[in-house]
Design a protein around this motif. Sequence first.
Motif, PDB file in Angstrom:
ATOM      1  N   GLY A 237      33.994  41.016  36.357  1.00 40.22           N
ATOM      2  CA  GLY A 237      35.191  41.679  36.476  1.00 40.22           C
ATOM      3  C   GLY A 237      36.377  40.428  36.571  1.00 40.22           C
ATOM      4  O   GLY A 237      36.097  39.389  36.038  1.00 40.22           O
ATOM      5  N   PRO A 238      37.553  40.713  36.276  1.00 43.52           N
ATOM      6  CA  PRO A 238      38.781  39.505  36.423  1.00 43.52           C
ATOM      7  C   PRO A 238      38.606  38.787  37.280  1.00 43.52           C
ATOM      8  O   PRO A 238      38.501  38.924  38.244  1.00 43.52           O
ATOM      9  CB  PRO A 238      39.992  40.431  36.576  1.00 43.52           C
ATOM     10  CG  PRO A 238      39.588  41.918  36.210  1.00 43.52           C
ATOM     11  CD  PRO A 238      38.507  42.346  36.503  1.00 43.52           C
ATOM     12  N   THR A 239      38.509  37.300  36.684  1.00 39.15           N
ATOM     13  CA  THR A 239      38.309  36.327  37.503  1.00 39.15           C
ATOM     14  C   THR A 239      39.370  35.293  36.999  1.00 39.15           C
ATOM     15  O   THR A 239      39.789  34.905  35.617  1.00 39.15           O
ATOM     16  CB  THR A 239      36.943  35.522  37.189  1.00 39.15           C
ATOM     17  OG1 THR A 239      36.012  36.567  37.610  1.00 39.15           O
ATOM     18  CG2 THR A 239      36.549  34.368  37.750  1.00 39.15           C
ATOM     19  N   ILE A 277      50.573  30.385  43.985  1.00 31.24           N
ATOM     20  CA  ILE A 277      51.548  31.715  43.629  1.00 31.24           C
ATOM     21  C   ILE A 277      51.035  31.908  42.352  1.00 31.24           C
ATOM     22  O   ILE A 277      50.664  33.456  41.891  1.00 31.24           O
ATOM     23  CB  ILE A 277      52.832  31.376  43.785  1.00 31.24           C
ATOM     24  CG1 ILE A 277      53.345  31.563  45.071  1.00 31.24           C
ATOM     25  CG2 ILE A 277      53.744  32.816  42.824  1.00 31.24           C
ATOM     26  CD1 ILE A 277      54.923  30.794  45.254  1.00 31.24           C
ATOM     27  N   ALA A 278      50.805  31.094  41.438  1.00 25.46           N
ATOM     28  CA  ALA A 278      50.431  31.172  40.110  1.00 25.46           C
ATOM     29  C   ALA A 278      49.054  31.904  40.021  1.00 25.46           C
ATOM     30  O   ALA A 278      48.785  32.855  38.927  1.00 25.46           O
ATOM     31  CB  ALA A 278      50.651  30.042  39.424  1.00 25.46           C
ATOM     32  N   ALA A 279      48.165  31.524  40.854  1.00 24.29           N
ATOM     33  CA  ALA A 279      46.897  31.942  40.677  1.00 24.29           C
ATOM     34  C   ALA A 279      46.900  33.343  41.006  1.00 24.29           C
ATOM     35  O   ALA A 279      45.928  34.416  40.406  1.00 24.29           O
ATOM     36  CB  ALA A 279      45.740  31.303  41.508  1.00 24.29           C
ATOM     37  N   VAL A 280      47.323  33.835  42.163  1.00 17.30           N
ATOM     38  CA  VAL A 280      47.563  35.445  42.349  1.00 17.30           C
ATOM     39  C   VAL A 280      48.150  36.093  41.343  1.00 17.30           C
ATOM     40  O   VAL A 280      47.872  37.272  41.078  1.00 17.30           O
ATOM     41  CB  VAL A 280      48.099  35.245  43.808  1.00 17.30           C
ATOM     42  CG1 VAL A 280      48.295  36.810  44.325  1.00 17.30           C
ATOM     43  CG2 VAL A 280      47.109  34.638  44.599  1.00 17.30           C
ATOM     44  N   ALA A 281      49.205  35.701  40.697  1.00 20.64           N
ATOM     45  CA  ALA A 281      49.981  36.361  39.748  1.00 20.64           C
ATOM     46  C   ALA A 281      49.376  36.578  38.623  1.00 20.64           C
ATOM     47  O   ALA A 281      49.037  37.592  38.035  1.00 20.64           O
ATOM     48  CB  ALA A 281      51.448  35.696  39.398  1.00 20.64           C
ATOM     49  N   ALA A 282      48.233  35.327  38.391  1.00 20.96           N
ATOM     50  CA  ALA A 282      47.457  35.656  37.203  1.00 20.96           C
ATOM     51  C   ALA A 282      46.470  36.473  37.262  1.00 20.96           C
ATOM     52  O   ALA A 282      46.117  37.458  36.266  1.00 20.96           O
ATOM     53  CB  ALA A 282      46.943  34.322  36.706  1.00 20.96           C
ATOM     54  N   LEU A 283      45.935  36.795  38.506  1.00 23.38           N
ATOM     55  CA  LEU A 283      44.711  37.389  38.881  1.00 23.38           C
ATOM     56  C   LEU A 283      45.435  39.081  38.803  1.00 23.38           C
ATOM     57  O   LEU A 283      44.818  39.877  38.019  1.00 23.38           O
ATOM     58  CB  LEU A 283      44.112  37.237  40.261  1.00 23.38           C
ATOM     59  CG  LEU A 283      43.019  38.028  40.574  1.00 23.38           C
ATOM     60  CD1 LEU A 283      41.857  38.015  39.384  1.00 23.38           C
ATOM     61  CD2 LEU A 283      42.679  37.593  42.136  1.00 23.38           C
ATOM     62  N   ALA A 284      46.632  39.269  39.101  1.00 26.23           N
ATOM     63  CA  ALA A 284      47.214  40.483  39.107  1.00 26.23           C
ATOM     64  C   ALA A 284      47.378  40.941  37.602  1.00 26.23           C
ATOM     65  O   ALA A 284      47.123  42.069  37.490  1.00 26.23           O
ATOM     66  CB  ALA A 284      48.709  40.657  39.918  1.00 26.23           C
ATOM     67  N   ILE A 287      43.972  41.855  36.103  1.00 24.25           N
ATOM     68  CA  ILE A 287      43.454  43.331  36.912  1.00 24.25           C
ATOM     69  C   ILE A 287      44.402  44.606  36.174  1.00 24.25           C
ATOM     70  O   ILE A 287      43.694  45.291  35.774  1.00 24.25           O
ATOM     71  CB  ILE A 287      43.606  43.392  38.360  1.00 24.25           C
ATOM     72  CG1 ILE A 287      42.448  42.077  38.847  1.00 24.25           C
ATOM     73  CG2 ILE A 287      43.199  44.685  38.882  1.00 24.25           C
ATOM     74  CD1 ILE A 287      42.544  41.863  40.289  1.00 24.25           C
ATOM     75  N   ASN A 288      45.602  44.283  36.104  1.00 23.96           N
ATOM     76  CA  ASN A 288      46.287  45.408  35.811  1.00 23.96           C
ATOM     77  C   ASN A 288      46.714  45.569  34.516  1.00 23.96           C
ATOM     78  O   ASN A 288      47.027  46.807  34.135  1.00 23.96           O
ATOM     79  CB  ASN A 288      47.922  45.136  36.716  1.00 23.96           C
ATOM     80  CG  ASN A 288      47.806  45.221  38.314  1.00 23.96           C
ATOM     81  OD1 ASN A 288      46.778  45.809  38.777  1.00 23.96           O
ATOM     82  ND2 ASN A 288      48.649  44.313  38.929  1.00 23.96           N
ATOM     83  N   SER A 289      46.794  44.387  33.682  1.00 18.28           N
ATOM     84  CA  SER A 289      47.261  44.613  32.286  1.00 18.28           C
ATOM     85  C   SER A 289      46.240  43.891  31.210  1.00 18.28           C
ATOM     86  O   SER A 289      46.211  44.350  29.942  1.00 18.28           O
ATOM     87  CB  SER A 289      48.646  43.854  31.945  1.00 18.28           C
ATOM     88  OG  SER A 289      48.449  42.617  32.253  1.00 18.28           O
ATOM     89  N   GLY A 290      45.142  43.303  31.666  1.00 19.96           N
ATOM     90  CA  GLY A 290      43.972  42.635  30.997  1.00 19.96           C
ATOM     91  C   GLY A 290      44.535  41.497  30.513  1.00 19.96           C
ATOM     92  O   GLY A 290      43.865  40.846  29.509  1.00 19.96           O
TER      93      GLY A 290
END
Length: 309
Positions: A237-239, A277-284, A287-290
């Motif tokens: 999954g998204p990592t 912050i960037a890591a969490v934003a990148a994960l979002a 997950i949300n848009s690929g």
Amino acid sequence: MINFRYHLVSLTAVFLALTVGLILGTAALNGPAMEALETTSQGLRDSNEQLRAQVAQLEDQLGEEQEFAAEIAPAYLSAKLTGKNILVVALPGADTGAVDGAVEMLGYAGATVSGRISVLDDFFDPTNADQLVDLVDTATPATVQTPVTYDGVQAMSYVLAAVTTGKAAGTAVEIAPGDITTVTTALSEMSMLTVETAPTGLADGVLVLAGAGATDSDADARNTGMVTFTNEFAADGPTVYGAMTSTGDGNPLNALRADSAETVATVDNAAFTQGQIAAVAALAEFINSGTVDHLGIGEGASALLPDAA
């Protein structure tokens, strides 16, 4: 006839003349030489003080920027991961404070931390490869089909990813709580893993945080192992791989950016609030848009934060 007394007087006269010459020469040169030396020393002292002041100013500026980032984080990350289960994995070299910070950012984004584990140095020690292979044989759940490989790190990473995310090679598998405990307890007893928050076996995404990589005599094998580990989780999954820094010979971050740029998102300044912050934003984003982002300040980073949609 020249006697010993004559030789002694002559030698004394020679040494006396040399001493007088040295004294006179030193006296003649002492003024200009010392003045030049003092001027040079003073210049170096002044330059050093300027550099110290610049460093202090940059440190203050960095501190203010991180404080500002911390203040805007709740609003910026709000609802980006609402309802999502995120597994947090710390690899060797990850600063505990940075991991804590990333977990805090996940909270701002509305995510649920579905497990927090730390994978230790011994997991990547090439001398322990056979132990990992043996453990795979005894700890793998019946619902998980392991890949055919003699690479202990790869095989065990596959199993650990399966029991902590509920997927194997991207396909959902049935994982019982006892399956998770069997694997994590066995690794803990081998001093290869610590569990901060017990994994639930469900994960919509994975946040991997790590240092700059190994530097000892087995560095190549250890760093390759960290890349392999991350790729096994990314297959489920998204990592996002968040490194404390992009520097360091053999840093796994650089290998991932070179070879796994389309399957693993990366952040190279996760030691700082802005990077967390960037890591969490990148994960979002993943997950949300690929969208697979590569963020930070090092080579291979395209921006500090994902593009605003």
